[in-house]
Design a protein around this motif. Sequence first.
Motif, short mmCIF file in Angstrom:
data_model
loop_
_atom_site.label_atom_id
_atom_site.label_comp_id
_atom_site.label_asym_id
_atom_site.label_seq_id
_atom_site.Cartn_x
_atom_site.Cartn_y
_atom_site.Cartn_z
N ALA A 66 -0.33 -8.98 -17.97
CA ALA A 66 0.76 -9.06 -17.01
C ALA A 66 1.96 -8.34 -17.62
CB ALA A 66 1.11 -10.50 -16.68
N MET A 67 2.27 -7.16 -17.15
CA MET A 67 3.39 -6.38 -17.67
C MET A 67 4.66 -6.82 -16.95
SD MET A 67 4.18 -2.29 -17.71
CE MET A 67 5.22 -2.40 -16.24
N CYS A 68 5.55 -7.49 -17.66
CA CYS A 68 6.71 -8.13 -17.05
C CYS A 68 7.99 -7.32 -17.28
CB CYS A 68 6.88 -9.54 -17.61
SG CYS A 68 8.21 -10.47 -16.83
N ALA A 69 8.60 -6.88 -16.20
CA ALA A 69 9.88 -6.18 -16.24
C ALA A 69 10.96 -7.06 -15.61
CB ALA A 69 9.78 -4.85 -15.50
N VAL A 70 12.20 -6.62 -15.68
CA VAL A 70 13.30 -7.41 -15.12
C VAL A 70 13.20 -7.47 -13.61
CG1 VAL A 70 15.80 -7.51 -14.78
CG2 VAL A 70 14.87 -6.99 -17.04
N GLY A 71 12.99 -6.33 -12.97
CA GLY A 71 13.01 -6.27 -11.50
C GLY A 71 14.31 -5.69 -11.01
N ARG A 120 16.75 -4.65 -7.25
CA ARG A 120 16.95 -4.71 -5.80
C ARG A 120 16.95 -3.33 -5.17
NH1 ARG A 120 22.25 -8.42 -5.82
NH2 ARG A 120 22.59 -7.10 -7.64
N ARG A 121 16.96 -2.30 -5.99
CA ARG A 121 16.97 -0.94 -5.44
C ARG A 121 15.60 -0.59 -4.88
NH1 ARG A 121 16.20 4.47 -7.21
NH2 ARG A 121 15.53 3.78 -9.27
N ALA A 122 15.59 -0.07 -3.68
CA ALA A 122 14.33 0.27 -3.02
C ALA A 122 13.52 1.23 -3.87
CB ALA A 122 14.61 0.88 -1.64
N GLY A 123 12.28 0.88 -4.10
CA GLY A 123 11.38 1.76 -4.84
C GLY A 123 11.40 1.58 -6.34
N ALA A 124 12.40 0.88 -6.87
CA ALA A 124 12.51 0.76 -8.32
C ALA A 124 11.36 -0.05 -8.90
CB ALA A 124 13.85 0.13 -8.69
N ASP A 125 11.01 -1.16 -8.26
CA ASP A 125 9.92 -1.98 -8.77
C ASP A 125 8.58 -1.24 -8.67
OD1 ASP A 125 11.68 -3.93 -9.42
OD2 ASP A 125 11.06 -5.36 -7.87
N ALA A 126 8.42 -0.45 -7.64
CA ALA A 126 7.19 0.32 -7.49
C ALA A 126 7.07 1.35 -8.61
CB ALA A 126 7.15 1.01 -6.13
N TRP A 153 -9.77 -2.26 -21.81
CA TRP A 153 -9.11 -3.18 -20.89
C TRP A 153 -9.20 -2.61 -19.47
CZ3 TRP A 153 -4.14 -3.00 -24.34
CH2 TRP A 153 -4.42 -3.62 -25.56
N THR A 154 -9.40 -3.48 -18.50
CA THR A 154 -9.49 -3.03 -17.11
C THR A 154 -8.56 -3.80 -16.18
OG1 THR A 154 -11.34 -4.55 -16.71
CG2 THR A 154 -11.89 -2.30 -17.37
N HIS A 155 -7.93 -4.86 -16.69
CA HIS A 155 -7.12 -5.73 -15.83
C HIS A 155 -5.65 -5.64 -16.23
CE1 HIS A 155 -10.85 -7.55 -14.45
NE2 HIS A 155 -11.19 -7.77 -15.71
N VAL A 156 -4.79 -5.21 -15.32
CA VAL A 156 -3.36 -5.19 -15.59
C VAL A 156 -2.62 -5.37 -14.27
CG1 VAL A 156 -3.13 -2.66 -15.37
CG2 VAL A 156 -1.48 -3.95 -16.75
N ARG A 157 -1.53 -6.11 -14.30
CA ARG A 157 -0.67 -6.31 -13.14
C ARG A 157 0.78 -6.21 -13.59
NH1 ARG A 157 -5.04 -6.28 -11.15
NH2 ARG A 157 -5.93 -7.54 -9.49
N ALA A 158 1.59 -5.56 -12.80
CA ALA A 158 3.04 -5.58 -13.05
C ALA A 158 3.63 -6.82 -12.42
CB ALA A 158 3.69 -4.33 -12.48
N CYS A 159 4.64 -7.37 -13.06
CA CYS A 159 5.35 -8.52 -12.49
C CYS A 159 6.81 -8.43 -12.92
CB CYS A 159 4.71 -9.84 -12.93
SG CYS A 159 4.60 -10.07 -14.71
N PHE A 160 7.64 -9.32 -12.35
CA PHE A 160 9.08 -9.17 -12.52
C PHE A 160 9.76 -10.52 -12.71
CE2 PHE A 160 7.30 -5.78 -9.97
CZ PHE A 160 7.73 -4.67 -10.66
N ALA A 161 10.80 -10.49 -13.54
CA ALA A 161 11.53 -11.72 -13.83
C ALA A 161 12.47 -12.11 -12.69
CB ALA A 161 12.32 -11.57 -15.13
N SER A 181 12.16 -10.61 -9.31
CA SER A 181 11.61 -10.27 -7.99
C SER A 181 10.13 -10.63 -7.98
CB SER A 181 11.85 -8.79 -7.66
OG SER A 181 11.30 -7.95 -8.66
N THR A 182 9.42 -10.18 -6.99
CA THR A 182 8.01 -10.54 -6.87
C THR A 182 7.13 -9.29 -7.02
OG1 THR A 182 8.16 -10.31 -4.47
CG2 THR A 182 8.46 -12.52 -5.41
N PRO A 183 5.89 -9.48 -7.49
CA PRO A 183 5.29 -10.75 -7.92
C PRO A 183 5.88 -11.25 -9.23
CG PRO A 183 3.83 -8.93 -8.44
CD PRO A 183 4.96 -8.35 -7.63
N ASP A 184 5.93 -12.57 -9.39
CA ASP A 184 6.42 -13.11 -10.64
C ASP A 184 5.26 -13.21 -11.63
OD1 ASP A 184 4.92 -15.34 -9.89
OD2 ASP A 184 6.65 -16.60 -9.47
N VAL A 185 5.57 -13.67 -12.84
CA VAL A 185 4.57 -13.64 -13.90
C VAL A 185 3.40 -14.58 -13.61
CG1 VAL A 185 5.75 -15.38 -15.32
CG2 VAL A 185 4.25 -13.70 -16.41
#
Length: 249
Positions: free
Chosen positions: A131-136, A138-144, A159-167, A169-173
């Motif tokens: 689970a790669m966790c970033a801050v997150g 509100r700017r459109a497109g930034a989380d993407a 490794w084959t499993h990874v998900r981005a998440c945000f402190a 915004s969503t998805p959360d950790v």
Amino acid sequence: MIPVIAVAHGSRDPRAAQAMAAALTALRARRPDWDVRLAFLDLNAPSVRQAVDAVAAEGHHRVVVVPLLLGSAFHARVDLPGILAEAHVRHPHLELVRTDVLGPDRLLVAAARNAVAATGVSRLDPSVGIAMCAVGSRRAGADAATAAVAPRLLAGTSWTHVRACFATSTPDVVGALTALREAGARRLVVAPWLLAPGLLWDRACDAAQSAFPDIRIATPLAAGDAVGRVVERRCLDALADSTGVLRSA
């Protein structure tokens, strides 16, 4: 000596400033011809304004300013350029060379990958889930844009499993870890796409450990020498290119 001002975000958590200061230590050793200074956009001292004023007062005619930021959000696009424009008015004969942000540099991606491996999981284990966790943002497109970094952590591994998440915004950790477990991951790791520790990171780690007690936690990016190496690269690129330079009239 060329003065270099590395500009961090700033935090109420003293560990953040300490981590950013430590990240620049190796750079100073590699570049004794650079006068590397740390400044902050908010919450810590010296401020960017104070750092630029100090450089001007010492009689320098050029300074390189490096945003210690992973993305081009408000601080990089609006806040820092505005501060430097004001500084140029105060010091019209000081050349301000602003570099690009650190961004998703390959050295930082490699540092994140190494931090995952340092938790004790094997690079050859396909059951690892990250689970790669970033801050997150509100700017459109930034989380993407941040989420696009996550698959790069898998390069050179099994490794084959990874998900981005945000402190913030969503998805959360917890949501990311749940999705990883449902996808078949058995050894879960939270990897910060963050430069330094802080309150938001602590909150994400606490939530992850409450939901998944066997979780492994990787260290933030500033723990190694990658940040300093990327700062060096950004400085060299900016000095070779006139883009972003505020010159005297």
